[in-house]
Design an enzyme around this catalytic site. Sequence first.
Site, PDB file in Angstrom:
ATOM      1  N   TYR A  53       0.830  -1.201   0.000  1.00  0.00           N
ATOM      2  CA  TYR A  53       0.000   0.000   0.000  1.00  0.00           C
ATOM      3  C   TYR A  53       0.871   1.260   0.000  1.00  0.00           C
ATOM      4  CZ  TYR A  53      -3.060   3.647   1.851  1.00  0.00           C
ATOM      5  OH  TYR A  53      -3.739   4.819   2.052  1.00  0.00           O
ATOM      6  N   LYS A  57       1.267   4.271  -2.860  1.00  0.00           N
ATOM      7  CA  LYS A  57       1.007   5.681  -2.558  1.00  0.00           C
ATOM      8  C   LYS A  57       2.202   6.548  -2.955  1.00  0.00           C
ATOM      9  CE  LYS A  57      -3.169   6.167  -0.987  1.00  0.00           C
ATOM     10  NZ  LYS A  57      -4.116   7.047  -1.701  1.00  0.00           N
TER      11      LYS A  57
END
Length: 200
Positions: A53, A57
């Site tokens: 994740y 990002k």
Amino acid sequence: YEATNVLGTLRLLEFARRMAVPTFVFASSSSVYGARGRLPSLETDHPIPASLYALTKLHGEQWGTLYARLHGLRFVALRLFSVWGPGQRPDLALEAFRRRLAAGQPVTILGDGTQRRDLTHVSDVARAIALAVRWQEPGAHILNIGTGRNHSVLEMLEAAASFTNFTPSVDYQPPHPADVPETLASLEKARKMLGWEPLV
């Protein structure tokens, strides 16, 4: 993660370029910092993503920075620190604790509960986004959005339990391999550039 956070962001950036949208505000994450020995985290710190994740990002930030350089798009990445409040995901600690306590059920804590988080209320995030959308400085910019204070998971549970007459039993589970021990935001850049302060 790749399809949503990278390809999805890239599609939106390309749409913004074609439609001549002047400002693109990207919801990034404090998770890009990873585990750091020195806190608070500064926007100039070298990112060390510890999860898929976080890595995606960071890639979103990099795509936005490239679009700002190549196409003149104004790009503002807000690195959000542990957002909480109405509408939050049910699996995050504060909401999970609230639901379990309301139901009189035991709670689960990953790790020993000493990990600390800079908790940012969604209303403060909304104000930061509103300011970023109206901001007029050209180029690409990254800003921390947090409180500059942090709390342990055990403190969160203690606070949640104080609003009920129920003292829960705690089921301690092994820590998540991508978890970091502590997050804490430096707010100087957001104060200087946006005039933003957390209110909650």
